[in-house]
Enzyme design. Structure first.
Site, short mmCIF file in Angstrom:
data_model
loop_
_atom_site.label_atom_id
_atom_site.label_comp_id
_atom_site.label_asym_id
_atom_site.label_seq_id
_atom_site.Cartn_x
_atom_site.Cartn_y
_atom_site.Cartn_z
N ARG A 65 0.82 -1.21 0.00
CA ARG A 65 0.00 0.00 0.00
C ARG A 65 0.86 1.27 0.00
O ARG A 65 0.49 2.28 -0.62
CB ARG A 65 -0.92 -0.02 1.22
CG ARG A 65 -1.90 1.14 1.26
CD ARG A 65 -3.01 0.88 2.26
NE ARG A 65 -4.02 1.93 2.22
CZ ARG A 65 -4.34 2.69 3.27
NH1 ARG A 65 -3.76 2.49 4.43
NH2 ARG A 65 -5.28 3.62 3.16
N HIS A 69 0.41 4.53 -2.42
CA HIS A 69 0.18 5.89 -1.92
C HIS A 69 1.32 6.83 -2.28
O HIS A 69 1.15 8.04 -2.30
CB HIS A 69 -0.09 5.87 -0.41
CG HIS A 69 -1.49 5.47 -0.07
ND1 HIS A 69 -2.21 6.03 0.95
CD2 HIS A 69 -2.31 4.56 -0.65
CE1 HIS A 69 -3.42 5.49 1.00
NE2 HIS A 69 -3.50 4.58 0.05
N ASN A 97 -3.89 8.85 4.78
CA ASN A 97 -2.67 8.25 5.33
C ASN A 97 -2.61 8.26 6.86
O ASN A 97 -2.05 7.34 7.47
CB ASN A 97 -1.43 8.99 4.80
CG ASN A 97 -1.28 8.88 3.29
OD1 ASN A 97 -1.84 7.97 2.68
ND2 ASN A 97 -0.55 9.80 2.69
N HIS A 202 -6.35 -5.75 -2.39
CA HIS A 202 -7.15 -5.92 -1.17
C HIS A 202 -7.40 -7.40 -0.86
O HIS A 202 -8.11 -7.70 0.09
CB HIS A 202 -8.47 -5.15 -1.28
CG HIS A 202 -8.29 -3.66 -1.20
ND1 HIS A 202 -9.33 -2.76 -1.32
CD2 HIS A 202 -7.19 -2.89 -0.97
CE1 HIS A 202 -8.89 -1.52 -1.20
NE2 HIS A 202 -7.58 -1.57 -1.00
N THR A 203 -6.81 -8.30 -1.63
CA THR A 203 -6.77 -9.70 -1.22
C THR A 203 -5.87 -9.85 0.01
O THR A 203 -5.92 -10.85 0.71
CB THR A 203 -6.28 -10.62 -2.36
OG1 THR A 203 -6.39 -11.97 -1.94
CG2 THR A 203 -4.83 -10.35 -2.74
N ASP A 257 -4.86 -14.68 -3.11
CA ASP A 257 -5.77 -15.55 -3.86
C ASP A 257 -6.88 -14.70 -4.51
O ASP A 257 -6.81 -13.48 -4.50
CB ASP A 257 -6.38 -16.60 -2.92
CG ASP A 257 -6.99 -15.96 -1.68
OD1 ASP A 257 -7.33 -14.75 -1.72
OD2 ASP A 257 -7.14 -16.66 -0.66
C1 HEM Z 1 -9.26 1.63 -5.93
C2 HEM Z 1 -9.20 2.51 -4.95
C3 HEM Z 1 -8.73 2.19 -3.57
C4 HEM Z 1 -9.31 2.64 -2.43
C5 HEM Z 1 -10.53 3.55 -2.32
C6 HEM Z 1 -8.56 2.09 -1.33
C7 HEM Z 1 -8.82 2.33 0.00
C8 HEM Z 1 -8.26 1.65 1.05
C9 HEM Z 1 -8.64 1.81 2.43
C10 HEM Z 1 -9.69 2.79 2.94
C11 HEM Z 1 -7.90 0.95 3.16
C12 HEM Z 1 -7.99 0.74 4.68
C13 HEM Z 1 -7.28 1.86 5.39
C14 HEM Z 1 -7.57 1.90 6.87
O1 HEM Z 1 -8.54 1.31 7.34
O2 HEM Z 1 -6.78 2.53 7.59
C15 HEM Z 1 -7.04 0.25 2.26
C16 HEM Z 1 -6.13 -0.73 2.61
C17 HEM Z 1 -5.26 -1.33 1.74
N1 HEM Z 1 -5.07 -0.98 0.42
FE1 HEM Z 1 -6.36 0.10 -0.71
N2 HEM Z 1 -7.56 1.30 -1.82
C18 HEM Z 1 -7.60 1.35 -3.18
C19 HEM Z 1 -6.71 0.75 -4.05
C20 HEM Z 1 -5.58 0.08 -3.65
C21 HEM Z 1 -4.49 -0.27 -4.51
C22 HEM Z 1 -4.39 0.09 -5.99
C23 HEM Z 1 -3.58 -0.94 -3.74
C24 HEM Z 1 -2.22 -1.50 -4.12
C25 HEM Z 1 -1.84 -1.79 -5.34
C26 HEM Z 1 -4.12 -1.02 -2.41
C27 HEM Z 1 -3.55 -1.70 -1.36
C28 HEM Z 1 -4.09 -1.76 -0.09
C29 HEM Z 1 -3.63 -2.71 0.92
C30 HEM Z 1 -2.61 -3.80 0.71
C31 HEM Z 1 -4.37 -2.41 2.09
C32 HEM Z 1 -4.22 -3.09 3.46
C33 HEM Z 1 -3.07 -2.42 4.18
C34 HEM Z 1 -2.76 -3.00 5.55
O3 HEM Z 1 -3.39 -3.96 6.01
O4 HEM Z 1 -1.84 -2.42 6.18
N3 HEM Z 1 -5.32 -0.37 -2.39
N4 HEM Z 1 -7.26 0.70 0.98
#
Ligand code: HEM
Ligand SMILES: *[C@@H]1O[C@H](CO)[C@@H](O)[C@H](O)[C@H]1NC(C)=O
Ligand SMILES: *[C@@H]1O[C@H](CO)[C@@H](O)[C@H](O)[C@H]1NC(C)=O
Length: 334
Positions: A65, A69, A97, A202-203, A257
């Site tokens: 992530r 970002h 963030n 988000h997997t 997965d």
């Molecule tokens: C399509 C639009 C996207 C939105 C609106 C979005 C939004 C979010 C949000 C709100 C969270 C949780 C944050 C929290 O609760 O503090 C999250 C977690 C995450 N996002 Fe996304 N995301 C998007 C796309 C992506 C992309 C493109 C990637 C990577 C290529 C990504 C990777 C991740 C990962 C791996 C997590 C989990 C992080 C952790 O557990 O530390 N996301 N995202």
């Protein structure tokens, strides 16, 4: 007629110039950038990433992530890593963030390790983010939990500045509808397919109750009621506190997965933005979600290709920017 030809040829030149610029930007990065100047760089990064993931499996998600970002805010230039100082406010406390991004200590560990392994300050923080994201996938696939390695392009340099406003404006939000998600990705040169396949990240990982509460307590939202009750049991209504309680995006947060895509098909997306990718209307986004839920090898392949595309967003190269000694500060910061 003559006029429309003129318009056409002007556009043709513009389009040609535009693709050339994109080609230049990509071609300035190369997979073997550190091959001669520090052959130990990549194995060193991988070692620290593996150790961090063994210690805490979620770290793979967090590192992935971080790269996203970084890249979506003025390009992949490590701007996201700059700490606030008395005279400067960076991106870490921007809405998407603050209290959410993690893994900064691991990036510090990697930077210290490569500075040692390379006998100096050779590897940029922006490249470290790109490699750490890839190595998180490699670690997961090494543990036979899915995913496929891909080659990372290197040679990015680090920004000397960061923008909290850009971090607030340029990252997609969890309350976005499909058109807003598409337009956000389009503004970064990424297609609907890139949007769907990259959302497959988000997997892995987790979201906070604060972020998905409005979806699970909303009578009119398109969430599977059984799943809503399951999340409600973990995430109390807003007057009940618990903002930081975590729920995974799918039932296997450490496996790369297709369960995330399966969940979307069952209206079990955790975020509103996740569920927007599959509405049941049979549109193009729906088809892509169904395709990736059934063809995990295609998911892994296309995910790697889309990560390379995302990783090529406006890199600083040549003599632009700098190679930061410490990823948290620009080099001559006092
Ligand atoms: C399509 C639009 C996207 C939105 C609106 C979005 C939004 C979010 C949000 C709100 C969270 C949780 C944050 C929290 O609760 O503090 C999250 C977690 C995450 N996002 Fe996304 N995301 C998007 C796309 C992506 C992309 C493109 C990637 C990577 C290529 C990504 C990777 C991740 C990962 C791996 C997590 C989990 C992080 C952790 O557990 O530390 N996301 N995202
Ligand atoms: C970031 O989070 C901290 C701790 O919750 C809070 O005090 C601060 O006001 C937040 N910063 C911004 C810019 O929202
Ligand atoms: C509840 O869901 C509906 C339908 O998705 C949406 O229009 C509305 O804005 C949501 N309300 C809240 C408070 O999130």
């Amino acid at each position: 007629m003559a006029r429309s030809r003129k318009v056409l040829s002007c556009c043709f030149i513009q389009i040609t110039a535009f693709s050339y610029l994109i080609f230049m930007a990509i071609s300035q990065l190369s997979p073997d950038f550190y091959g001669d100047i520090c052959p130990q760089a990549l194995p060193t990064i991988r070692l620290v990433v593996y150790a961090a993931i063994v210690k805490e499996p979620r770290m793979g998600a967090s590192l992935l992530r971080l790269h996203f970002h970084d890249c979506f805010v003025n390009g992949c230039d490590a701007s996201v890593l700059l700490d606030d100082t008395e005279s400067f406010t960076g991106e870490k406390t921007a809405g998407p963030n603050n209290n959410s991004l993690r893994g900064f200590d691991v990036i510090d560990e990697i930077k210290a390790a490569v500075n040692l392994a390379c006998f100096g300050n050779i590897v940029s923080c922006a490249d470290i983010l790109a490699v750490a994201a890839r190595d998180s996938i490699v670690a997961v696939s090494f543990l036979q939990l899915g995913g496929a390695p891909y080659e990372v392009l290197l040679g990015r340099r680090d920004a000397r500045t960061a923008s909290q406003a850009a971090a607030n404006n340029d990252l997609p939000a969890p309350f976005f509808d499909l058109p807003a998600l598409i337009s956000n990705f389009d503004s970064h040169g990424l297609s609907l397919q890139d949007l769907v396949v990259l959302s497959g990240a988000h997997t892995l990982g987790f979201a906070r109750c604060l972020i998905f509460r409005s979806r699970i307590y909303n009578e009119t939202s398109t969430i599977d009621p059984t799943f809503a009750r399951y999340l409600q049991a973990q995430c109390p209504p807003s007057n009940g506190g618990g903002d930081d309680i975590l729920a995974s995006f799918d039932d296997s947060p450490a496996r790369f997965d297709a369960n995330y895509f399966d969940a979307l098909r069952q209206s079990r997306g955790v975020l509103h933005s996740d569920q927007q990718l599959f509405s049941g209307d049979g549109g193009e986004a729906d088809s892509l979600v169904s395709y990736y839920s059934e063809k995990r090898e295609a998911f892994w392949q296309d995910f790697g290709a889309a990560m390379v595309k995302m990783g090529s967003l406006s890199p600083l190269t040549g003599s632009d920017g700098e190679i930061r000694e410490n990823c948290r500060y620009v080099n001559d910061a006092n």
